[in-house]
Design a protein around this motif. Structure first.
Motif, PDB file in Angstrom:
ATOM      1  N   ARG A   1       0.835  -1.200   0.000  1.00  0.00           N
ATOM      2  CA  ARG A   1       0.000   0.000   0.000  1.00  0.00           C
ATOM      3  C   ARG A   1       0.871   1.251   0.000  1.00  0.00           C
ATOM      4  NH1 ARG A   1      -5.399  -0.255   1.153  1.00  0.00           N
ATOM      5  NH2 ARG A   1      -6.213  -2.370   1.438  1.00  0.00           N
ATOM      6  N   VAL A   2       0.377   2.270  -0.702  1.00  0.00           N
ATOM      7  CA  VAL A   2       0.979   3.602  -0.696  1.00  0.00           C
ATOM      8  C   VAL A   2       0.026   4.518   0.053  1.00  0.00           C
ATOM      9  CG1 VAL A   2       1.511   5.581  -2.167  1.00  0.00           C
ATOM     10  CG2 VAL A   2       2.355   3.313  -2.782  1.00  0.00           C
ATOM     11  N   HIS A   3       0.580   5.390   0.890  1.00  0.00           N
ATOM     12  CA  HIS A   3      -0.243   6.222   1.767  1.00  0.00           C
ATOM     13  C   HIS A   3      -0.155   7.688   1.324  1.00  0.00           C
ATOM     14  CE1 HIS A   3      -0.904   2.998   4.817  1.00  0.00           C
ATOM     15  NE2 HIS A   3       0.177   2.524   4.218  1.00  0.00           N
ATOM     16  N   PRO A   4      -1.173   8.181   0.608  1.00  0.00           N
ATOM     17  CA  PRO A   4      -1.151   9.572   0.144  1.00  0.00           C
ATOM     18  C   PRO A   4      -1.423  10.554   1.271  1.00  0.00           C
ATOM     19  CG  PRO A   4      -3.210   8.525  -0.485  1.00  0.00           C
ATOM     20  CD  PRO A   4      -2.375   7.455   0.151  1.00  0.00           C
ATOM     21  N   HIS A   5      -0.776  11.707   1.208  1.00  0.00           N
ATOM     22  CA  HIS A   5      -1.018  12.785   2.152  1.00  0.00           C
ATOM     23  C   HIS A   5      -2.040  13.752   1.559  1.00  0.00           C
ATOM     24  CE1 HIS A   5       3.051  12.444   4.513  1.00  0.00           C
ATOM     25  NE2 HIS A   5       2.455  11.286   4.335  1.00  0.00           N
ATOM     26  N   TYR A   6      -2.593  14.590   2.414  1.00  0.00           N
ATOM     27  CA  TYR A   6      -3.520  15.623   1.951  1.00  0.00           C
ATOM     28  C   TYR A   6      -2.816  16.525   0.944  1.00  0.00           C
ATOM     29  CZ  TYR A   6      -6.652  19.651   2.034  1.00  0.00           C
ATOM     30  OH  TYR A   6      -7.499  20.665   1.679  1.00  0.00           O
ATOM     31  N   GLY A   7      -3.482  16.780  -0.183  1.00  0.00           N
ATOM     32  CA  GLY A   7      -2.928  17.664  -1.192  1.00  0.00           C
ATOM     33  C   GLY A   7      -1.968  17.006  -2.146  1.00  0.00           C
ATOM     34  N   VAL A   8      -1.786  15.687  -2.046  1.00  0.00           N
ATOM     35  CA  VAL A   8      -0.888  14.959  -2.935  1.00  0.00           C
ATOM     36  C   VAL A   8      -1.718  14.004  -3.782  1.00  0.00           C
ATOM     37  CG1 VAL A   8       1.128  13.435  -3.084  1.00  0.00           C
ATOM     38  CG2 VAL A   8       0.978  15.142  -1.259  1.00  0.00           C
ATOM     39  N   PHE A   9      -1.492  14.013  -5.096  1.00  0.00           N
ATOM     40  CA  PHE A   9      -2.273  13.198  -6.022  1.00  0.00           C
ATOM     41  C   PHE A   9      -2.157  11.721  -5.653  1.00  0.00           C
ATOM     42  CE2 PHE A   9      -3.008  11.030 -10.113  1.00  0.00           C
ATOM     43  CZ  PHE A   9      -4.222  11.586 -10.454  1.00  0.00           C
ATOM     44  N   SER A  10      -3.304  11.078  -5.461  1.00  0.00           N
ATOM     45  CA  SER A  10      -3.327   9.688  -5.015  1.00  0.00           C
ATOM     46  C   SER A  10      -3.356   8.736  -6.211  1.00  0.00           C
ATOM     47  CB  SER A  10      -4.570   9.452  -4.151  1.00  0.00           C
ATOM     48  OG  SER A  10      -4.703   8.095  -3.819  1.00  0.00           O
ATOM     49  N   PRO A  11      -2.635   7.613  -6.146  1.00  0.00           N
ATOM     50  CA  PRO A  11      -2.595   6.666  -7.269  1.00  0.00           C
ATOM     51  C   PRO A  11      -3.821   5.761  -7.329  1.00  0.00           C
ATOM     52  CG  PRO A  11      -1.189   5.854  -5.521  1.00  0.00           C
ATOM     53  CD  PRO A  11      -1.710   7.196  -5.056  1.00  0.00           C
ATOM     54  N   VAL A  12      -5.014   6.353  -7.190  1.00  0.00           N
ATOM     55  CA  VAL A  12      -6.225   5.542  -7.262  1.00  0.00           C
ATOM     56  C   VAL A  12      -6.521   5.117  -8.693  1.00  0.00           C
ATOM     57  CG1 VAL A  12      -7.296   6.417  -5.158  1.00  0.00           C
ATOM     58  CG2 VAL A  12      -7.608   7.667  -7.296  1.00  0.00           C
ATOM     59  N   ARG A  13      -6.050   5.906  -9.673  1.00  0.00           N
ATOM     60  CA  ARG A  13      -6.129   5.488 -11.064  1.00  0.00           C
ATOM     61  C   ARG A  13      -4.858   4.716 -11.386  1.00  0.00           C
ATOM     62  NH1 ARG A  13      -8.381   9.591 -15.548  1.00  0.00           N
ATOM     63  NH2 ARG A  13      -7.607   7.805 -16.712  1.00  0.00           N
ATOM     64  N   GLY A  14      -4.931   3.407 -11.278  1.00  0.00           N
ATOM     65  CA  GLY A  14      -3.727   2.597 -11.317  1.00  0.00           C
ATOM     66  C   GLY A  14      -3.166   2.307 -12.683  1.00  0.00           C
ATOM     67  N   GLU A  15      -3.844   2.740 -13.767  1.00  0.00           N
ATOM     68  CA  GLU A  15      -3.354   2.339 -15.084  1.00  0.00           C
ATOM     69  C   GLU A  15      -1.978   2.928 -15.391  1.00  0.00           C
ATOM     70  OE1 GLU A  15      -6.367   5.727 -16.039  1.00  0.00           O
ATOM     71  OE2 GLU A  15      -6.245   4.009 -14.687  1.00  0.00           O
ATOM     72  N   TYR A  16      -1.701   4.146 -14.926  1.00  0.00           N
ATOM     73  CA  TYR A  16      -0.392   4.727 -15.227  1.00  0.00           C
ATOM     74  C   TYR A  16       0.715   4.016 -14.444  1.00  0.00           C
ATOM     75  CZ  TYR A  16      -0.293   7.483 -10.853  1.00  0.00           C
ATOM     76  OH  TYR A  16      -0.253   7.884  -9.531  1.00  0.00           O
ATOM     77  N   VAL A  17       0.372   3.527 -13.252  1.00  0.00           N
ATOM     78  CA  VAL A  17       1.342   2.750 -12.479  1.00  0.00           C
ATOM     79  C   VAL A  17       1.626   1.424 -13.183  1.00  0.00           C
ATOM     80  CG1 VAL A  17       1.829   1.690 -10.248  1.00  0.00           C
ATOM     81  CG2 VAL A  17       0.547   3.836 -10.357  1.00  0.00           C
ATOM     82  N   ASP A  18       0.588   0.794 -13.698  1.00  0.00           N
ATOM     83  CA  ASP A  18       0.759  -0.486 -14.393  1.00  0.00           C
ATOM     84  C   ASP A  18       1.632  -0.329 -15.629  1.00  0.00           C
ATOM     85  OD1 ASP A  18      -0.859  -1.652 -12.512  1.00  0.00           O
ATOM     86  OD2 ASP A  18      -2.671  -1.572 -13.742  1.00  0.00           O
TER      87      ASP A  18
END
Length: 377
Positions: A165-182
């Motif tokens: 798991r990656v833990h996003p902070h407030y104001g930081v773009f979260s990797p919820v759209r995983g296609e770019y990570v893939d």
């Protein structure tokens, strides 16, 4: 720091004003509580009057929903072109944010939210705003975002490419759209005779949560330098790199886009939509005049080692919206003395693709995210 002023039971009070959306401090503030009707709240908000909530916290959330329904009664107008529709959509969202942002709450000393049935928001606010410095008035919509961000930070976002798991902070773009990570996890890393990756050094530009730097380390790249202009992102990336056990191979630095030196691989996932962000929170999505994309392309050749590659991860959503053309993108690649040696594509998997009520549905349904492999000529 700007302040807001209001009268409470005949006594003039004031508090510091804070808005992550850069909303100016309201000039007119009135008390509001459970007795206020939604129609009255909506009318006052549309007229520019801010409502400082003094009643039950859950009732305040219900009031927000009621005001939102009244905004929805006026459908978003479709433009004559995709670009017109996009700008009308943004205008409607701005109006919504402005009206709903007129409902305020007061954070007392130590970020205490003194409302009936209110959650404990002290930790969430400290993470987002830093140490407390006296009473502070904030938008209720913003506070709900702060609380939601704290929950994401606590539980994290599962990243299949890392099996962690990656833990996003407030104001930081979260990797919820995983296609770019893939895409970064699957793009070929050329292997030499000893089966080690030829790409032994890498730069991750605009690292955000640090997820792409972590993926490169997970894939065997020896040394990665991750950069970002945002202090929040730098703190977030360092924490995630530490959690994932890659501190010996990933250095996180800023605020420059490119670090010193050259690398075998330079990865960049810039904001995908060339439009002006209305707040710091939008800079992960919107980038006026594609400035980060242009800076990446312009500086890439000078920061690649011989035989190295640049990986540009970019959605074509802007093309479908009429905000950028493919020929403009390729012309910028050519002008930067670069050539395209390969491209990988994937389709987005988020729920908006299926939302036919979305004014931008046609563009979202056609969207393709690509990893462009670039080399210096």
């Amino acid at each position: 720091m700007p302040a807001v002023h209001w009268a409470q039971t005949g006594v003039l009070r004031s508090a510091n004003w804070h808005s992550e959306n850069s909303t100016p401090a309201p000039s007119r503030v009135v008390d509001a509580d459970d007795r206020m009707k939604a129609d009255t709240a909506y009318r006052l908000a549309c007229e520019g009057t801010a409502l400082l909530w003094r009643g039950d916290f859950h009732n305040a959330r219900q009031l927000l929903q009621a005001m939102s329904r009244r905004i929805n009664r006026k459908p978003v107008t479709q433009g004559d072109s995709p670009a017109d529709s996009f700008h009308l959509h943004r205008k409607a969202r701005s109006h919504r944010a402005r009206v709903l942002g007129r409902l305020l709450v007061l954070l007392e000393d130590g970020y205490c939210l003194d409302l009936r049935r209110a959650p404990d928001v002290r930790q969430a606010c400290t993470e987002a705003y830093g140490p407390p410095s006296g009473p502070m008035a904030v938008l209720l919509t913003e506070l709900l975002g702060v609380v939601g961000a704290h929950q994401w930070r606590t539980r994290g976002v599962e990243v299949a490419a890392l099996d962690a798991r990656v833990h996003p902070h407030y104001g930081v773009f979260s990797p919820v759209r995983g296609e770019y990570v893939d895409l970064v996890a699957q793009a070929p890393l050329r292997a030499s005779a000893d089966r080690r990756a030829d790409y032994r050094t890498a730069f991750d530009l605009g690292t955000g949560t640090g997820v792409l730097a972590a993926v490169l380390a997970h894939r065997g790249v020896d040394h990665i330098v991750a950069t970002d202009i945002s202090p929040r992102a730098l703190a977030c990336a360092r924490e995630n790199i530490r959690r994932l056990g890659f501190t010996d191979r990933v250095d996180v630095t800023g605020p420059d886009l490119f670090p010193d030196g050259r690398a075998d691989l330079v990865v960049c996932n810039p904001p995908w939509v060339p439009a002006r962000p209305t707040s710091a929170l939008e800079t992960g999505v919107y980038d006026a005049d594609s400035s980060m994309l242009r800076d990446f392309l312009a500086g890439l050749a000078a920061h690649l080692r011989p035989g190295g590659e640049g990986w540009l991860i970019l959605s074509d959503l802007a093309e479908h919206l009429g905000l950028r053309t493919r020929s403009e993108l390729l012309a910028r690649v050519e002008a930067a003395n670069l050539r395209v040696v390969g491209k990988m594509n994937t389709r987005p998997r988020h729920s908006r693709v299926l939302d036919t009520a979305d004014p931008l549905h046609a563009a979202r349904a056609a969207e393709v995210t690509s990893l462009w492999r670039l080399t210096a000529k």
